[in-house]
Design an enzyme around this catalytic site. Sequence first.
Site, PDB file in Angstrom:
ATOM      1  N   GLU A  11       0.819  -1.213   0.000  1.00 39.80           N
ATOM      2  CA  GLU A  11       0.000   0.000   0.000  1.00 39.80           C
ATOM      3  C   GLU A  11       0.855   1.267   0.000  1.00 39.80           C
ATOM      4  OE1 GLU A  11      -4.148  -0.866   2.125  1.00 39.80           O
ATOM      5  OE2 GLU A  11      -2.438  -1.485   3.352  1.00 39.80           O
TER       6      GLU A  11
ATOM      7  N   GLU B 187      -4.269  -9.552   3.460  1.00 34.84           N
ATOM      8  CA  GLU B 187      -4.910  -9.204   4.735  1.00 34.84           C
ATOM      9  C   GLU B 187      -6.126 -10.063   5.101  1.00 34.84           C
ATOM     10  OE1 GLU B 187      -2.798  -5.310   3.577  1.00 34.84           O
ATOM     11  OE2 GLU B 187      -3.764  -7.004   2.555  1.00 34.84           O
TER      12      GLU B 187
END
Length: 248
Positions: free
Chosen positions: A111, A131
Site C-alpha cells: 500500500e 490481509e
Amino acid sequence: MSTAYETLLVEEREDRVVVTLHRPEARNAISGRMIAELHEVCGLLEADPKLLLLTGHGGVFAGGADIAELLRRGRDEALQGINSRLFERVRRLPMPTLAAVDGWALGGGAELPYACDLRIAGPDAVFGNPEPGLGILAAAGACWRLPELVGESIAKQVLLAGRNLDAAAALAAGLVIDVVPAEKLLDEAHALLDRMARSSATALRLTKLVVDAPGAHPVADDLAQAVLFEGQDKKDRMTRFLEKRSRA
C-alpha cells in the site's frame, strides 16, 4: 546518511530525498516507529519540497505491516488510521514520489508503493495484499487505490482471491513503469528522477496537483497554467528551446 532514524536510512540530496526502509530483522515490516519516522520525512518534504525515492533494504521492499503490533491493535487504533493517514500524506507530498521495489511488497508494504506517484520494479518484485487471510482488510488505501491503478478486475484478484502480482504481471497491469535488473534498480530509479528534475519544479508541483484533483477541473488547469505562464522559468526554458532550434 542520517543517523537520526531507527528504521530508515535517509539520504538528502540537493533535489531529492532517498529513503530506505531498514528493519532487516523483520523484512522491513512497517512498524509504528517506522510510521512515525516516515511522518518526520514527510514534514521535511512539505517544508522543503523535493523528489522522493522510497526503497527497501536487503532485496525486500517491505514484508507487510508488523503483525505483532497489528494483533495488539483494536477498534480505537483502527479508527485512528495509523497507516492510512501516513500513506495519504505521502500521496499528497508536493513533488513526485517514486517507489523502487524489489522482493516482497505485501500488505502495508504494497500500500505504501500504491500511494506513490510512480513505481519501478526489480525482477523479483512481488505485490500482494493477503490481509483477509489474517482476518482484516487492506485498509490503508489498497481497496480504492489499487482499482484506480490496475482496474477493478485485477484489483479484486489481488484483494479477494489473494493473487500476488510478480514483476511481469505488475508491468502488464501498468502498476510499474518498468522492470529492470536488480543491480540496476536504484540507478534506473535515479535516472527517472533525473529526468523529472530537469523539468520545472513549479510545473511538476502544479501538474501533480491538477492530476490528483478529483473529476474534471478545467478551471484548475487554467489557473495553474496562468501561474506558470507568468513565471520567469517558463520564459527562460522556452527561449532556450527556440534558440537551440534556430541553431539546428
